[in-house]
Enzyme design. Structure first.
Site, mmCIF file in Angstrom:
data_model
loop_
_atom_site.group_PDB
_atom_site.id
_atom_site.type_symbol
_atom_site.label_atom_id
_atom_site.label_comp_id
_atom_site.label_asym_id
_atom_site.label_seq_id
_atom_site.Cartn_x
_atom_site.Cartn_y
_atom_site.Cartn_z
ATOM 1 C CG ASP A 1 -1.829 -1.133 1.340
ATOM 2 O OD1 ASP A 1 -2.169 -1.688 0.279
ATOM 3 O OD2 ASP A 1 -2.214 -1.491 2.461
HETATM 4 N N1 URA Z 1 -1.088 -5.904 4.071
HETATM 5 C C1 URA Z 1 -1.623 -4.657 4.046
HETATM 6 O O1 URA Z 1 -2.658 -4.406 4.636
HETATM 7 N N2 URA Z 1 -0.977 -3.713 3.332
HETATM 8 C C2 URA Z 1 0.202 -3.924 2.695
HETATM 9 O O2 URA Z 1 0.760 -3.006 2.085
HETATM 10 C C3 URA Z 1 0.730 -5.219 2.755
HETATM 11 C C4 URA Z 1 0.070 -6.183 3.446
#
Ligand code: URA
Length: 228
Positions: free
Chosen positions: A101
């Site tokens: 993310d």
């Molecule tokens: N899980 C999440 O919620 N976000 C990420 O970026 C990676 C794993």
């Protein structure tokens, strides 16, 4: 090298996708259509896919320490992308192996090896991903138990696979998971009634984020890391 292997290494096709393209007659070797995926191709042969010449490339395998605010996408009109910090030739041929993310930091793998990309991201291979998680409120025994047994995520049919939890302190844990669903860790924590305030990926399969890499820095993987 076999024709299907060469095609999958020179493109983002998986081995089975490469076989289909070859059988459909989209690939020529030295000017002739070859429909046998197993055909051996010599090093100096001219291989074309739909009229475009392809050659066995030197494959790239990269680890990047992603900063927050950077997106794992090829293009973004509002934010820098992971590709902007990589000054390598043919950067457009690289693909992210497992996105993070925008606000997640840490280990991002990039490659132009279609087969390796498939290997490391396919749920079939169950590669472990390890994250450090900063939490909004203290982690409880009950939350640890539910996460370790497998938690029911919203809009998913099945419970998530059991996670391994290491408590660093009351509001900081290390979690190891073998799945990579959208927002997986954040959704897992939300499902047990907690909230992620910071997420950092430390490890994917046997590949540990190199702690000499500052945020935004990258290096090529070594032979052992590539082996998975
Ligand atoms: N899980 C999440 O919620 N976000 C990420 O970026 C990676 C794993």
């Amino acid at each position: 090298m076999r024709l299907d292997k060469l095609l999958s290494q020179a493109t983002v096709f998986t081995r089975s996708q490469a076989k289909i393209h070859i059988k459909k007659g989209k690939v020529k070797v030295d000017g002739d259509v070859v429909k046998n995926p197993a055909q051996h191709i010599s090093d100096n042969a001219n291989v074309e896919y739909m009229g475009v010449s392809i050659s066995k490339p030197k494959l790239r395998y990269i680890m990047l320490n992603k900063p927050a605010g950077v997106v794992c996408a090829n293009k973004d009109k509002d934010h820098p992308t992971v590709f902007d910090s990589l000054f390598v030739p043919n950067v457009e041929s690289l693909h992210v192996a497992g996105r993070l993310d925008i606000d997640t930091t840490g280990l991002v793998l990039l490659t132009d090896d279609g087969q390796w990309l498939h290997q490391i991201t396919s749920p079939k291979h169950n590669h472990r991903k390890v994250y450090q998680v900063d939490l909004d409120t203290d982690i409880t025994e009950k939350q640890i138990r539910i996460l370790s047994e497998g938690v029911q995520l919203k809009a998913e049919k099945e419970r998530s696979k059991p996670a391994q939890i290491e408590v660093i302190n009351k509001t900081k844990i290390r979690i190891a998971i073998s799945e990579g669903k959208y927002h997986q860790v954040k959704r897992m924590m939300a499902a047990v009634g907690n909230h992620v305030i910071k997420l950092h990926r430390e490890k994917v399969a046997n590949i540990m984020l190199d702690d000499t890499l500052a945020e935004g820095q990258w290096r090529d993987l070594d032979a052992l890391e590539i082996k998975l």
